[in-house]
Design a protein around this motif. Sequence first.
Motif, short mmCIF file in Angstrom:
data_model
loop_
_atom_site.label_atom_id
_atom_site.label_comp_id
_atom_site.label_asym_id
_atom_site.label_seq_id
_atom_site.Cartn_x
_atom_site.Cartn_y
_atom_site.Cartn_z
N CYS B 82 1.18 -1.86 0.01
CA CYS B 82 0.05 0.55 -0.07
C CYS B 82 0.62 1.22 0.12
O CYS B 82 1.70 1.46 1.22
CB CYS B 82 -0.56 0.34 1.20
N GLU B 137 -0.30 -7.33 -5.29
CA GLU B 137 -1.96 -5.75 -5.66
C GLU B 137 -1.02 -4.68 -5.49
O GLU B 137 0.14 -4.97 -3.75
CB GLU B 137 -2.29 -5.84 -5.04
N ILE B 139 -2.02 -0.58 -3.74
CA ILE B 139 -2.64 -0.18 -3.18
C ILE B 139 -2.09 1.42 -3.35
O ILE B 139 -1.57 2.11 -2.53
CB ILE B 139 -3.47 -0.54 -2.29
N MET B 156 1.51 5.04 -11.70
CA MET B 156 0.96 3.88 -12.53
C MET B 156 1.46 3.17 -13.78
O MET B 156 1.53 2.40 -14.52
CB MET B 156 -0.92 4.14 -12.87
N LYS B 165 -1.05 -5.88 -10.18
CA LYS B 165 -1.75 -5.42 -9.85
C LYS B 165 -2.13 -4.17 -9.06
O LYS B 165 -1.58 -3.86 -8.02
CB LYS B 165 -3.62 -6.24 -9.99
N VAL B 166 -2.05 -2.84 -9.81
CA VAL B 166 -2.12 -1.19 -9.13
C VAL B 166 -4.01 -0.76 -10.02
O VAL B 166 -4.67 -1.60 -10.25
CB VAL B 166 -1.84 -0.43 -10.14
N SER B 167 -4.10 -0.36 -7.54
CA SER B 167 -5.61 -0.37 -7.50
C SER B 167 -5.61 0.91 -7.10
O SER B 167 -4.32 1.22 -6.41
CB SER B 167 -6.03 -1.23 -6.62
N GLY B 168 -6.61 1.87 -6.93
CA GLY B 168 -6.68 3.27 -6.00
C GLY B 168 -8.11 3.52 -5.35
O GLY B 168 -8.75 1.65 -5.24
N ALA B 170 -10.90 3.72 -3.92
CA ALA B 170 -12.68 4.62 -4.24
C ALA B 170 -12.84 5.93 -3.74
O ALA B 170 -12.59 6.33 -2.90
CB ALA B 170 -13.59 3.17 -3.78
#
Lengths: 197, 197
Positions: B82, B137, B139, B156, B165-168, B170
Motif C-alpha cells: 500500500c 497488488e 494499492i 501507475m 495489479k495496481v489499484s486506487g 474508491a
Amino acid sequence: MNSPEIDSLIMLLSKLPGIGPRSARRAVLHLIKRREGLMMPLSQSLADTATKIKTCGTCGNLDTSDPCLICRDPERDKGAICVIEDAGDLWALERSGIFSGQYHVLGGVLSALDGIGPDDLTIDPLVSRVRDGGISEVILALNATVDGQTTAHVIMDRLADSGAKVSGLAHGLPVGGELDYLDDGTIAAAFRARRSV
Amino acid sequence: MNSPEIDSLIMLLSKLPGIGPRSARRAVLHLIKRREGLMMPLSQSLADTATKIKTCGTCGNLDTSDPCLICRDPERDKGAICVIEDAGDLWALERSGIFSGQYHVLGGVLSALDGIGPDDLTIDPLVSRVRDGGISEVILALNATVDGQTTAHVIMDRLADSGAKVSGLAHGLPVGGELDYLDDGTIAAAFRARRSV
C-alpha cells in the motif's frame, strides 16, 4: 502498530491546551522530520524552563530569579500595583507597554463552581503589600467575566480602608471593533461611559 | 519582559503545525503549572523519540528498528504493497485495521508548485520492490487532491509492465456523510461508481 515512544509522545502532546490527538500526531510527524532543528532544541528548552523558572515570591510572576526582573527594576513605578489573574495576563499587559508599575498575580479568580475561594488566591498577600504602604493605586485588570468581576469586588472590599485608590479597566468598544458585532452589554457600557470629544 | 527561557520555549512551540504564538503562550503557562507531571516527561519523551526513531529502509515507516515492525511481521501479507504519502497516512490506515500487507511511504507527492519531482520521492525504490517479484497488488492510497492523483498516475505508468495489479482507493460518500454537504465532484464520483444492492 506505532512504537511506544511515538505513542507516548503523542499522548503527552495531546495534553496541551488546544491540541487534540489528531494535531498531536501531526506535530509528532513534523518534529520527527526536524530532529536537530526543532525536536532536540524543544526537549532542551522544556527541561531548561522546568528547572530554571521560579514563581516570584513578591508578585507571582514567572522568572529565573526571585524577586523577578519586574520587581527588581528600579525604573518601574513602585507606587502602582496591577492585579491580574495569571502570568499570561501579565505578559499581555507587558506587550501592550501601557503599564510600568508593579504586578500582583492572583493565581486565578473566585469560582463557586470550581470550588476556588479567597484562600486559594493571593488576596491576603496583596492586601499586605498595599497595607505595607507606599502604594497609591491598585488597578484591577481582571477579565470581564462574572467570576472576574466578583473577585474584583471582593478585593475592592478588602482594600476599602487601605488608603490606596482602587481602579478597574474600562468597558467599551474594542479598538477596531464594529457596533454591529458587539453584544448588548458592551454597547450599553460603552454608551454609559461616553466621553465628550 | 519575559525571561529568555520562556521566550525561546514559546518560539519553539509556535513552530509546530496548528500552534501560533498565542496558543504557544497558553501551552507554556499550562506546562509551567505541571512541571513534574507533564513538562519534564514531555522533554524526556522528545529526546527519546528523536534519538531512537529511525526511518525503515524498506518501507519508510518510523520505528525504533530497521526494518520496522510491520516489515518484519511474518503474519502480514507479503504480496500487497500500500503506497501512502507519509507516515501519518500509514498510522491512519493501521488504525482502520483494513489492511494487513506491506507499506511504502513516498515521502510526499509530486508538486510543480513546491518543486517536488519524482527524484524527491521514493518512486524508484517502490518500482524496484515491485520488480523484485512476489508482489501481486499495489494499492495507491494517495490523497484525492490534484497532486496526489498526478503522483498516482506517474506511479501507475511506471508499474504498467510490472505484472502487479495496481489499484486506487474508491471515491464516494464518506460513511455518515450527507449528500447536501458534499461537493459536486464527490457526488458525481459516487453516482458513477454506483453499485447494485
